[in-house]
Design a protein around this motif. Structure first.
Motif, PDB file in Angstrom:
ATOM      1  N   LEU A   1       1.976  -1.440  -6.749  1.00 56.26           N
ATOM      2  CA  LEU A   1       0.526  -1.469  -6.541  1.00 56.26           C
ATOM      3  C   LEU A   1       0.090  -0.300  -5.660  1.00 56.26           C
ATOM      4  O   LEU A   1      -0.915   0.367  -5.948  1.00 56.26           O
ATOM      5  N   ALA A   2       0.853  -0.029  -4.607  1.00 61.86           N
ATOM      6  CA  ALA A   2       0.536   1.100  -3.725  1.00 61.86           C
ATOM      7  C   ALA A   2       0.605   2.421  -4.487  1.00 61.86           C
ATOM      8  O   ALA A   2      -0.252   3.300  -4.302  1.00 61.86           O
ATOM      9  N   CYS A   3       1.606   2.564  -5.350  1.00 65.49           N
ATOM     10  CA  CYS A   3       1.706   3.783  -6.167  1.00 65.49           C
ATOM     11  C   CYS A   3       0.474   3.943  -7.047  1.00 65.49           C
ATOM     12  O   CYS A   3      -0.099   5.041  -7.148  1.00 65.49           O
ATOM     13  N   GLY A   4       0.070   2.852  -7.700  1.00 65.33           N
ATOM     14  CA  GLY A   4      -1.080   2.925  -8.599  1.00 65.33           C
ATOM     15  C   GLY A   4      -2.361   3.302  -7.889  1.00 65.33           C
ATOM     16  O   GLY A   4      -3.138   4.127  -8.381  1.00 65.33           O
ATOM     17  N   VAL A   5      -2.594   2.710  -6.723  1.00 67.37           N
ATOM     18  CA  VAL A   5      -3.859   2.924  -6.017  1.00 67.37           C
ATOM     19  C   VAL A   5      -3.838   4.212  -5.201  1.00 67.37           C
ATOM     20  O   VAL A   5      -4.788   5.011  -5.244  1.00 67.37           O
ATOM     21  N   LEU A   6      -2.758   4.442  -4.443  1.00 68.53           N
ATOM     22  CA  LEU A   6      -2.733   5.552  -3.488  1.00 68.53           C
ATOM     23  C   LEU A   6      -2.263   6.871  -4.103  1.00 68.53           C
ATOM     24  O   LEU A   6      -2.777   7.931  -3.748  1.00 68.53           O
ATOM     25  N   LEU A   7      -1.286   6.805  -5.020  1.00 68.26           N
ATOM     26  CA  LEU A   7      -0.760   8.045  -5.598  1.00 68.26           C
ATOM     27  C   LEU A   7      -1.473   8.439  -6.883  1.00 68.26           C
ATOM     28  O   LEU A   7      -1.773   9.617  -7.104  1.00 68.26           O
TER      29      LEU A   7
END
Length: 312
Positions: free
Chosen positions: A252-258
Motif C-alpha cells: 500500500l505504501a508503494c502504491g501511494v507514496l512511490l
C-alpha cells in the motif's frame, strides 16, 4: 540467537521482500503480464531444481506420479497459484498496486469464511463480527470504484482456495513449489516459444538489465517462500498471522507514496473498515492463543503449524 527469534527474522524478511514486489514487477515492464508470469514459472522450476539437486531430494517424485489424487490436487494448486500470480502482476503493471494490497488485507478474512463453508469450522462471535465488517468494507469500496474491486477479490479468492488445497496436500514448501511450477512449465514454455516465433517477446530485446531481472524472477519467487517455511517451523501460528500484514502495508505504501496512486476519502474509509476487521480478528486470535496456553501450557500455542504459504 534463539530459534524463535531467528524464525521471526526469517518471517519478517520474507514479508518485507513480498512487500516490495510491486517495485520489482514494475521494473519488468514493458513485458506484458503473461510473459512475466511465464518466465516466473520457468525460472522458478530451474532454481528449485538446483536446490533439490544440491540436497539430493527427489524421493517425493515417484510417489507423486503414482498417486493420481495427489497429482490432481497439485495440478489444482498450480492453476490457482497461476491465477494469483497473473492477477498480481497485472494489477501492479496496470497501476493498481493499492488494490492488490487490498486483496492481501482481505485474504485472512476470506480464509475464515472458507474455514466455515468448506472445513466446517465454528467461528467465535468476534470472528463473525470481523467478517461482517469486511463485507461492509467491500461494499464501500465497490461504491467508490464504481464496480467490484475484482483484482483484490480475485487475489483473495485464488490465494484462499490455494491455501485450502495446500493444507490438504501437506507437501513440503520446496517440493510443493517445484511440482506446482513444473505442472505449469509446459504451457509456459509453449507460450514463450510462440512469443518468440511471432516476434512479440520482450525478453532479450529490451536491455541486459531487463533480461537479468526476468531470469531472477524465479529466485525472487522462491527465496521468500523458503524463508517463510523456515519461519513457520519456528514461530507460533499467531506470530505468523501478525507478520502477514507487513507485506500489504508495504505494498500500500508503494502504491501511494512511490507510484502516486489515488487514495480518496471513500477508498480510505473502505481500507479503514478492513483494518478494523483485521484488528478484531488478530486480537481474538491472540486471546484464543493466550487461553490455550493457560489451559494446556506453552506447547499449545505452538503446536499447530502454519498451513498457508503466501503466493506472491
Amino acid at each position: 540467537m534463539g530459534e524463535e527469534r531467528r524464525g521471526y527474522l526469517y518471517g519478517l524478511t520474507a514479508y518485507v521482500l513480498w512487500g516490495f514486489f510491486p517495485i520489482y514487477f514494475k521494473l519488468l515492464q514493458p513485458s506484458p503480464p503473461l510473459e512475466i508470469l511465464a518466465h516466473r514459472i520457468v525460472w522458478s522450476v530451474v532454481f528449485i531444481s538446483l536446490i533439490l539437486a544440491a540436497l539430493r531430494n527427489w524421493r517425493f517424485l515417484p510417489k507423486l506420479v503414482r498417486d493420481r489424487k495427489l497429482l490432481g490436487g497439485v495440478s489444482l494448486a498450480a492453476l490457482l497459484i497461476a491465477i494469483n500470480w497473473a492477477t498480481y502482476i497485472y494489477g501492479v503493471n496496470s497501476d493498481r498496486v493499492v488494490e492488490t494490497a487490498l486483496g492481501y488485507f482481505i485474504t485472512p478474512l476470506l480464509l475464515v469464511v472458507l474455514g466455515v463453508t468448506v472445513q466446517r469450522e465454528r467461528l467465535t462471535m468476534w470472528q463473525w463480527t470481523a467478517v461482517g465488517i469486511g463485507v461492509v468494507a467491500v461494499g464501500v469500496l465497490t461504491v467508490d470504484y464504481g464496480h467490484l474491486p475484482y483484482i483484490a477479490l480475485t487475489l483473495a479468492v485464488s490465494f484462499g482456495s490455494y491455501s485450502l488445497v495446500k493444507k490438504r496436500l501437506k507437501l513440503p514448501p520446496a517440493e510443493g513449489l517445484f511440482v506446482e511450477s513444473a505442472v505449469l512449465a509446459v504451457p509456459a514454455l509453449g507460450y514463450l516459444v510462440w512469443l518468440n516465433v511471432a516476434g512479440k517477446a520482450e525478453f532479450g530485446h529490451v536491455s541486459a538489465g531487463h533480461t537479468v531481472l526476468m531470469v531472477l524472477s524465479g529466485i525472487a519467487t522462491a527465496v521468500p517462500l523458503l524463508l517463510f517455511a523456515a519461519a513457520a517451523n519456528r514461530v507460533p501460528l499467531v506470530g505468523i498471522g501478525i507478520l502477514q500484514y507487513v507485506a500489504p502495508i508495504l505494498q500500500l505504501a508503494c502504491g501511494v507514496l512511490l507510484f502516486h496512486e489515488p487514495l480518496p476519502g471513500p477508498r480510505l474509509a473502505g481500507f479503514a473498515l478492513v483494518w478494523v476487521a483485521l484488528i478484531i480478528f488478530t486480537v481474538d486470535g491472540l486471546n484464543s492463543a493466550r487461553r490455550r496456553r493457560t489451559v494446556a501450557g506453552p506447547a499449545a500455542a505452538t503446536a499447530e503449524p502454519a498451513t498457508t504459504l503466501p503466493p506472491r
